[in-house]
Motif scaffolding. Structure first.
Motif, PDB file in Angstrom:
ATOM      1  N   TRP A   1      -0.808   7.194  -8.511  1.00  0.00           N
ATOM      2  CA  TRP A   1       0.631   6.948  -8.474  1.00  0.00           C
ATOM      3  C   TRP A   1       1.369   7.821  -7.466  1.00  0.00           C
ATOM      4  N   ASP A   2       0.837   9.023  -7.200  1.00  0.00           N
ATOM      5  CA  ASP A   2       1.601   9.999  -6.412  1.00  0.00           C
ATOM      6  C   ASP A   2       1.038  10.287  -5.024  1.00  0.00           C
ATOM      7  N   GLU A   3      -0.284  10.220  -4.875  1.00  0.00           N
ATOM      8  CA  GLU A   3      -0.910  10.676  -3.638  1.00  0.00           C
ATOM      9  C   GLU A   3      -0.941   9.567  -2.584  1.00  0.00           C
ATOM     10  N   PRO A   4      -1.053   9.935  -1.300  1.00  0.00           N
ATOM     11  CA  PRO A   4      -1.069   8.925  -0.230  1.00  0.00           C
ATOM     12  C   PRO A   4      -2.353   8.106  -0.238  1.00  0.00           C
ATOM     13  N   ASP A   5      -2.322   6.977   0.480  1.00  0.00           N
ATOM     14  CA  ASP A   5      -3.503   6.131   0.617  1.00  0.00           C
ATOM     15  C   ASP A   5      -4.691   6.961   1.086  1.00  0.00           C
ATOM     16  N   GLY A   6      -5.858   6.642   0.539  1.00  0.00           N
ATOM     17  CA  GLY A   6      -7.062   7.369   0.917  1.00  0.00           C
ATOM     18  C   GLY A   6      -7.382   8.544   0.016  1.00  0.00           C
TER      19      GLY A   6
ATOM     20  N   GLY B   1     -11.299   6.343  -1.253  1.00  0.00           N
ATOM     21  CA  GLY B   1     -10.499   5.456  -0.413  1.00  0.00           C
ATOM     22  C   GLY B   1      -9.432   4.704  -1.172  1.00  0.00           C
ATOM     23  N   SER B   2      -8.655   5.394  -1.969  1.00  0.00           N
ATOM     24  CA  SER B   2      -7.666   4.725  -2.827  1.00  0.00           C
ATOM     25  C   SER B   2      -6.631   3.959  -2.004  1.00  0.00           C
ATOM     26  N   LEU B   3      -6.235   2.817  -2.540  1.00  0.00           N
ATOM     27  CA  LEU B   3      -5.170   2.001  -1.964  1.00  0.00           C
ATOM     28  C   LEU B   3      -4.475   1.326  -3.139  1.00  0.00           C
ATOM     29  N   PHE B   4      -3.358   1.891  -3.564  1.00  0.00           N
ATOM     30  CA  PHE B   4      -2.692   1.421  -4.788  1.00  0.00           C
ATOM     31  C   PHE B   4      -1.449   0.623  -4.418  1.00  0.00           C
TER      32      PHE B   4
END
Length: 316
Positions: free
Chosen positions: A140-145, A157-160
């Motif tokens: 919810w808070d951190e940037p992509d990746g 490699g998060s992409l929310f």
């Protein structure tokens, strides 16, 4: 102090029952409507129909307009953290930004076994909860990746998407060292349950210390209380509700009265004067929100009495 209604729909309540209660709570002026997240019925009869918490909250998101909606609490054992993050954000979007989520380690072994849901020991469940909290905040808070490497869960490699408002994240408990540490690190709110006003003061001091230990302003962590509630306008009204609660719990009225007596120091119980006195005791502890936990949610007159005791203003 803000006021919310907390319900236990695993006691055989249909979606229509839940909707009726939520709409009543909204009309009567409650800030939020919470429901439990359980898959088996208890206390009392064990084979009643139950509903999925987040599915019903999605329905309420479209069938209410103002009241906040959430769980108290969603067990880490029921849903993969990343999937929960997506579900909560989806329902929040459906509601126009009215959703919050309480999370916990889970505790009812029987309901896990009945559905084939793994139920690790307590230490592992709390370990998983800690990782879940980190993942919810990260997605919810951190940037992509953003990445997370835990023992039980990993994110690479998060992409929310959609990335919108972060829902209020609640952790509950009775002030045990690990729960206060986790709340200080991850939570927006700490909810105290099964606690008397004196115990609440002690827990709040522990929360202050946990926040200060990591350099967090203690005032940034909202404090709330969830307390069982059973009230009546007079002795006869109270006797009727005690009998109704006894029937739900599967015992005799006398047994229910004894059960309630054991909880008298931490529940809101009795006639309006006794109930208001107890609410005032909790308010004096400095908490910001109070959740009335009801076990008779089909009794909408009970909900109305509670709203009056809290001084809420019904909408027209």
């Amino acid at each position: 102090m803000r006021f919310a209604l907390m319900t236990e729909p695993q006691q055989g309540y249909s979606y229509q029952d839940i909707l009726d209660t939520a709409r009543t709570a909204e009309r009567l002026g409650f800030e939020s409507f919470f429901r439990s997240d359980h898959y088996s019925s208890f206390p009392g009869q064990h084979d009643l129909p139950t509903t999925d918490a987040w599915t019903t909250l999605a329905g309420l998101a479209r069938e209410t307009t103002r009241i906040g909606l959430g769980t108290m609490v969603s067990p880490v054992t029921f849903r993969i953290p990343g999937a929960l993050a997506k579900v909560v954000s989806t329902v929040d979007q459906m509601s126009g930004g009215r959703v919050e989520v309480g999370v916990g380690a889970g505790w009812n072994a029987a309901e896990h076994a009945a559905l084939g849901i793994p139920y690790p020991d307590t230490v592992e469940r709390v370990d998983r909860l800690e990782e879940e909290l980190a993942i919810l905040r990260g997605l919810w808070d951190e940037p992509d990746g953003w990445a997370f490497e835990g023992r039980h869960f990993r994110v690479h490699g998060s992409l929310f998407r959609p990335r919108g408002r972060r829902p209020n994240l609640i952790l509950g408990g009775t002030g045990k060292p690990r729960s206060t540490r986790l709340a200080a690190r991850y939570a927006d709110e700490y909810n105290m349950s099964s606690s008397s006003p004196a115990q609440v003061r002690d827990i709040m001091a522990r929360l202050d210390a946990a926040c200060e230990a990591i350099g967090r302003d203690p005032a940034s962590l909202t404090r709330s209380v969830m307390a069982g509630t059973l009230v009546g306008r007079d002795d006869a009204d109270m006797a009727r509700r005690t009998a109704a609660q006894a029937a739900i719990f599967g015992g005799a009225t006398a047994a229910a009265a004894a059960w309630l007596d054991e909880r008298r120091d931490r529940w809101v119980l009795g006639d309006p004067d006794a109930a208001r006195s107890r609410i005032a005791e909790f308010a004096e502890t400095g908490i910001q929100r109070f959740l009335f936990q009801v076990f008779l949610p089909r009794d909408l007159e009970h909900v109305a009495i509670i709203s009056e005791l809290a001084g809420l203003q019904p909408s027209r």
